[in-house]
Design a protein around this motif. Sequence first.
Motif, PDB file in Angstrom:
ATOM      1  N   LEU A   1       5.072  10.981   8.409  1.00  0.00           N
ATOM      2  CA  LEU A   1       3.820  10.346   8.024  1.00  0.00           C
ATOM      3  C   LEU A   1       3.205   9.592   9.195  1.00  0.00           C
ATOM      4  O   LEU A   1       3.929   9.053  10.037  1.00  0.00           O
ATOM      5  CB  LEU A   1       4.056   9.351   6.884  1.00  0.00           C
TER       6      LEU A   1
ATOM      7  N   ARG B   1       1.906   6.789  11.297  1.00  0.00           N
ATOM      8  CA  ARG B   1       2.208   5.366  11.471  1.00  0.00           C
ATOM      9  C   ARG B   1       3.470   4.885  10.725  1.00  0.00           C
ATOM     10  O   ARG B   1       3.704   3.713  10.588  1.00  0.00           O
ATOM     11  CB  ARG B   1       1.028   4.488  11.059  1.00  0.00           C
ATOM     12  N   ILE B   2       4.258   5.863  10.228  1.00  0.00           N
ATOM     13  CA  ILE B   2       5.510   5.454   9.582  1.00  0.00           C
ATOM     14  C   ILE B   2       6.644   6.306  10.141  1.00  0.00           C
ATOM     15  O   ILE B   2       6.564   7.530  10.133  1.00  0.00           O
ATOM     16  CB  ILE B   2       5.446   5.614   8.051  1.00  0.00           C
TER      17      ILE B   2
ATOM     18  N   PHE C   1      -0.094  15.029   2.575  1.00  0.00           N
ATOM     19  CA  PHE C   1      -1.186  14.056   2.387  1.00  0.00           C
ATOM     20  C   PHE C   1      -2.252  14.338   3.440  1.00  0.00           C
ATOM     21  O   PHE C   1      -1.929  14.462   4.615  1.00  0.00           O
ATOM     22  CB  PHE C   1      -0.682  12.622   2.600  1.00  0.00           C
TER      23      PHE C   1
ATOM     24  N   ARG D   1      -2.257  -0.039   6.358  1.00  0.00           N
ATOM     25  CA  ARG D   1      -0.866   0.363   6.537  1.00  0.00           C
ATOM     26  C   ARG D   1      -0.558   1.634   5.758  1.00  0.00           C
ATOM     27  O   ARG D   1       0.389   2.328   6.055  1.00  0.00           O
ATOM     28  CB  ARG D   1       0.066  -0.763   6.082  1.00  0.00           C
ATOM     29  N   LEU D   2      -1.395   1.919   4.752  1.00  0.00           N
ATOM     30  CA  LEU D   2      -1.160   3.109   3.947  1.00  0.00           C
ATOM     31  C   LEU D   2      -1.298   4.340   4.829  1.00  0.00           C
ATOM     32  O   LEU D   2      -2.318   4.531   5.477  1.00  0.00           O
ATOM     33  CB  LEU D   2      -2.193   3.168   2.815  1.00  0.00           C
ATOM     34  N   PRO D   3      -0.260   5.171   4.896  1.00  0.00           N
ATOM     35  CA  PRO D   3      -0.382   6.363   5.730  1.00  0.00           C
ATOM     36  C   PRO D   3      -1.459   7.285   5.184  1.00  0.00           C
ATOM     37  O   PRO D   3      -1.480   7.568   3.986  1.00  0.00           O
ATOM     38  CB  PRO D   3       1.006   6.997   5.625  1.00  0.00           C
TER      39      PRO D   3
ATOM     40  N   ASN E   1      -0.054  -1.533  13.605  1.00  0.00           N
ATOM     41  CA  ASN E   1      -0.351  -0.885  12.333  1.00  0.00           C
ATOM     42  C   ASN E   1       0.689   0.156  11.946  1.00  0.00           C
ATOM     43  O   ASN E   1       0.398   1.060  11.179  1.00  0.00           O
ATOM     44  CB  ASN E   1      -1.729  -0.223  12.391  1.00  0.00           C
ATOM     45  N   SER E   2       1.870   0.011  12.506  1.00  0.00           N
ATOM     46  CA  SER E   2       2.879   1.012  12.179  1.00  0.00           C
ATOM     47  C   SER E   2       4.136   0.340  11.620  1.00  0.00           C
ATOM     48  O   SER E   2       4.343  -0.857  11.779  1.00  0.00           O
ATOM     49  CB  SER E   2       3.233   1.824  13.419  1.00  0.00           C
ATOM     50  N   ILE E   3       4.910   1.167  10.946  1.00  0.00           N
ATOM     51  CA  ILE E   3       6.156   0.682  10.356  1.00  0.00           C
ATOM     52  C   ILE E   3       7.273   1.632  10.785  1.00  0.00           C
ATOM     53  O   ILE E   3       7.113   2.847  10.706  1.00  0.00           O
ATOM     54  CB  ILE E   3       6.039   0.640   8.814  1.00  0.00           C
ATOM     55  N   THR E   4       8.353   1.057  11.264  1.00  0.00           N
ATOM     56  CA  THR E   4       9.497   1.882  11.655  1.00  0.00           C
ATOM     57  C   THR E   4      10.715   1.442  10.852  1.00  0.00           C
ATOM     58  O   THR E   4      10.977   0.249  10.727  1.00  0.00           O
ATOM     59  CB  THR E   4       9.799   1.716  13.165  1.00  0.00           C
TER      60      THR E   4
ATOM     61  N   GLU F   1      -9.204   7.436  -3.809  1.00  0.00           N
ATOM     62  CA  GLU F   1      -9.396   6.890  -2.465  1.00  0.00           C
ATOM     63  C   GLU F   1      -9.922   7.930  -1.490  1.00  0.00           C
ATOM     64  O   GLU F   1     -10.134   7.634  -0.325  1.00  0.00           O
ATOM     65  CB  GLU F   1      -8.068   6.339  -1.933  1.00  0.00           C
TER      66      GLU F   1
ATOM     67  N   PRO G   1      -7.454   2.820  10.834  1.00  0.00           N
ATOM     68  CA  PRO G   1      -6.206   2.356  11.438  1.00  0.00           C
ATOM     69  C   PRO G   1      -5.769   0.969  10.991  1.00  0.00           C
ATOM     70  O   PRO G   1      -4.623   0.585  11.184  1.00  0.00           O
ATOM     71  CB  PRO G   1      -6.512   2.361  12.938  1.00  0.00           C
ATOM     72  N   SER G   2      -6.685   0.194  10.369  1.00  0.00           N
ATOM     73  CA  SER G   2      -6.306  -1.153   9.946  1.00  0.00           C
ATOM     74  C   SER G   2      -5.420  -1.113   8.700  1.00  0.00           C
ATOM     75  O   SER G   2      -4.773  -2.082   8.365  1.00  0.00           O
ATOM     76  CB  SER G   2      -7.556  -1.983   9.670  1.00  0.00           C
TER      77      SER G   2
ATOM     78  N   SER H   1       0.837  -1.207   0.000  1.00  0.00           N
ATOM     79  CA  SER H   1       0.000   0.000   0.000  1.00  0.00           C
ATOM     80  C   SER H   1       0.873   1.258   0.000  1.00  0.00           C
ATOM     81  O   SER H   1       0.495   2.275  -0.592  1.00  0.00           O
ATOM     82  CB  SER H   1      -0.936  -0.009   1.199  1.00  0.00           C
ATOM     83  N   ILE H   2       2.024   1.192   0.637  1.00  0.00           N
ATOM     84  CA  ILE H   2       2.916   2.363   0.665  1.00  0.00           C
ATOM     85  C   ILE H   2       3.555   2.560  -0.712  1.00  0.00           C
ATOM     86  O   ILE H   2       3.724   3.681  -1.172  1.00  0.00           O
ATOM     87  CB  ILE H   2       4.005   2.191   1.746  1.00  0.00           C
TER      88      ILE H   2
ATOM     89  N   ARG I   1      -8.356  10.755  -0.747  1.00  0.00           N
ATOM     90  CA  ARG I   1      -7.284  11.475  -0.095  1.00  0.00           C
ATOM     91  C   ARG I   1      -6.916  12.706  -0.908  1.00  0.00           C
ATOM     92  O   ARG I   1      -7.191  12.770  -2.101  1.00  0.00           O
ATOM     93  CB  ARG I   1      -6.052  10.572   0.051  1.00  0.00           C
TER      94      ARG I   1
END
Lengths: 279, 220
Positions: free
Chosen positions: B51, B53-54, B177, B187-189, A155-158, B150, B184-185, A50-51, B152
Motif C-alpha cells: 500500500l 505510504r504503508i 485500491f 494517512r489513509l492509503p 505521512n507514512s507508517i512503517t 470517498e 498526501p496529507s 483512517s486505516i 476510491r
Amino acid sequence: MLLLIYFELLKTFSKWRTYIGFITVSVVIPVVMYALYYEGGEFINAQTRSIQKEFFMVGNLFNGWVIAQLIMNSLWVHIPFLITLVAGDQLAGEAASGTLRLSLIRPISRSKFLFAKYFTTLIYTALLVIVIALLSLGLGLYFFGSGDLIAFAENSITILHQDLLLNRFILAYALAILSMSVVASLAFLFSSFVENAIGPIIATMAVLVCLLVISNLPVDLFENYKPYLFTTYQNAWSLAFKDILDWNEISRAVTIMISYLVGFYSLTLIIFIKKDILT
Amino acid sequence: MKKIVLFIYLFFYSQQLISQFKDAEQIIDAIQIKYDEIKDYTATIEAAVDLERIKVPKMDVKIYFKQPDKFHIESKNFAMIPREGVVINPAELLNKFNAKLLGIEQLNSRPVYKIQLTPKSEQKLISLESYVYIDQENIYIAKLESTPSEGRTIVINFSQSLVQNKYYLPSKIFVKFENAETNPSQRLPRSGSVTISYKNYLLNTGLSDSLFTKKSNNLK
C-alpha cells in the motif's frame, strides 16, 4: 591517560549538576509512561483511524517498543540542554572555580588534559542516552509488553516486526549517542572560550535552535546548506526505523557527525593550547 | 454468415443461462444456500500488503468464522486485513443493496453473472455503486467492484477452490485500491493492493461462541 580520565570522571560525577540530567529523565520517563498507560494507546488509534476504516487491525501496537520510540521522539529536542549542562561546564567550570591553572601545573600536556576532559564529556553523554534507553525500554516492555513497532514518519507508517527491534533500537541509540556527542562537543568548544559555564550552555542552545530552525525550514535558500549542518542529523536515530535500512544515508549522517566531532575537538584543542590561562 | 449464426447462438445461449435465475436476488439466494451450509470455519491466511505510504511485513493470521456473522482474527504479530472481501455474507448484500442482474460476462475465461448493487438507504451510503460477478457454473463470488463515497475504487478478485469436495471457498483474494486523487496529507492509503492466501481450512468443527467474545473483530 586512563588515570587522567578516571580523575576527570570522579570530578564530573562529584558535581550535583551531573545528576540533573539523570534525575530529569528518571522522573520524566515514568511520568510519560503513566500518562500513556492512563490514556490507553488512544494516540495510536487516532493515528491509524483512517486505516481502520478499511482494515481490521490486530496485534499489540501499544507496546514497550512503541513507547520507547515515542519517548525518544519527544526527548531528542530537550536532551541537548541536559548535555550542555555538563559539557559546557567542563573547562569553563574549572576556570570559574580557579582550578584550571592549578590542574595544568601538573606535568601532563594540555592536549592530554583536554582529551581526558573531552572523553569524560562523551562518556557522560553516552551514559545519559543509555539511561534513557534502559528506562524507556525496560519500563516500557515491563508495563506494556512486546509487539511490533509502528513507526510514524511524515505521512507514512512503517510496521517493523518485533524480531528486528532489538537490533534496530541498538542502532537508533548508537546514532542518538553520536548526535548528542556533537552537541556535547559544541558546548565543550564554547566552554574553552569563557570562564563561566552559563555562557557555553546558552550559546550552545542558541546555535542549536538557530540551526534546527534552518534544518527544518522548507525553504529553497537553505536546501544546499542543510546536508552539511549537524542539526540535520539530530534525529538520525529515526533512520533505524525505516522499513529497509538505508546504509548510504546512515553512513552519510555518521560521516558528517564524526566530521563535526573531530572539527569541534580540533578547534577546542587549538584554542586551549594557545590560551593564556590566568585562573 | 457463420459469425451471425454464432452471434445468434451465443445471444440465445446467454439468455437461456440468465433464465436459469430470473433475477439477481435468486442468484444471491443461491449463494446464500451454499453459504448457510458452512456453519463455521477456521483458516490460516498469509497476507502481503503493498500500500501507498504503508510498509507492513508479511502477515500470518488465523481467522475464525461462525454463522451468521461472527468473525475473529488471531495473530502473534501485527496484522491488517481488509474489511471488505475477507468474509462476504450474501444475506448482508441483499439487506444493504438493491441487486440488478446486468447480464453475463467472461471473467478469466469463465462465464459470470454481473450484478449491480445500489445502496438501499442513502443514510447509510456504503458505496456509490458496486458490481458483483458470480461464477455461473459453481455459483460463487468471483469478483467485487466497489466505489466508496470517498471516490476510491476497490476491486476484489477471488480465486476459489473446492474444500472437502463440497464447498467453494476463497484460496486467494487480491484486493486492489485505486484512486485518481492523491492527497498526501491523509494517512489513509489511497492506492495499492493486498494479497491474501487461505490455507488449512477446517469446516464445521463447532466453534464455541466464547471464541468470538474475546477482543473479536465481528463483522459490522
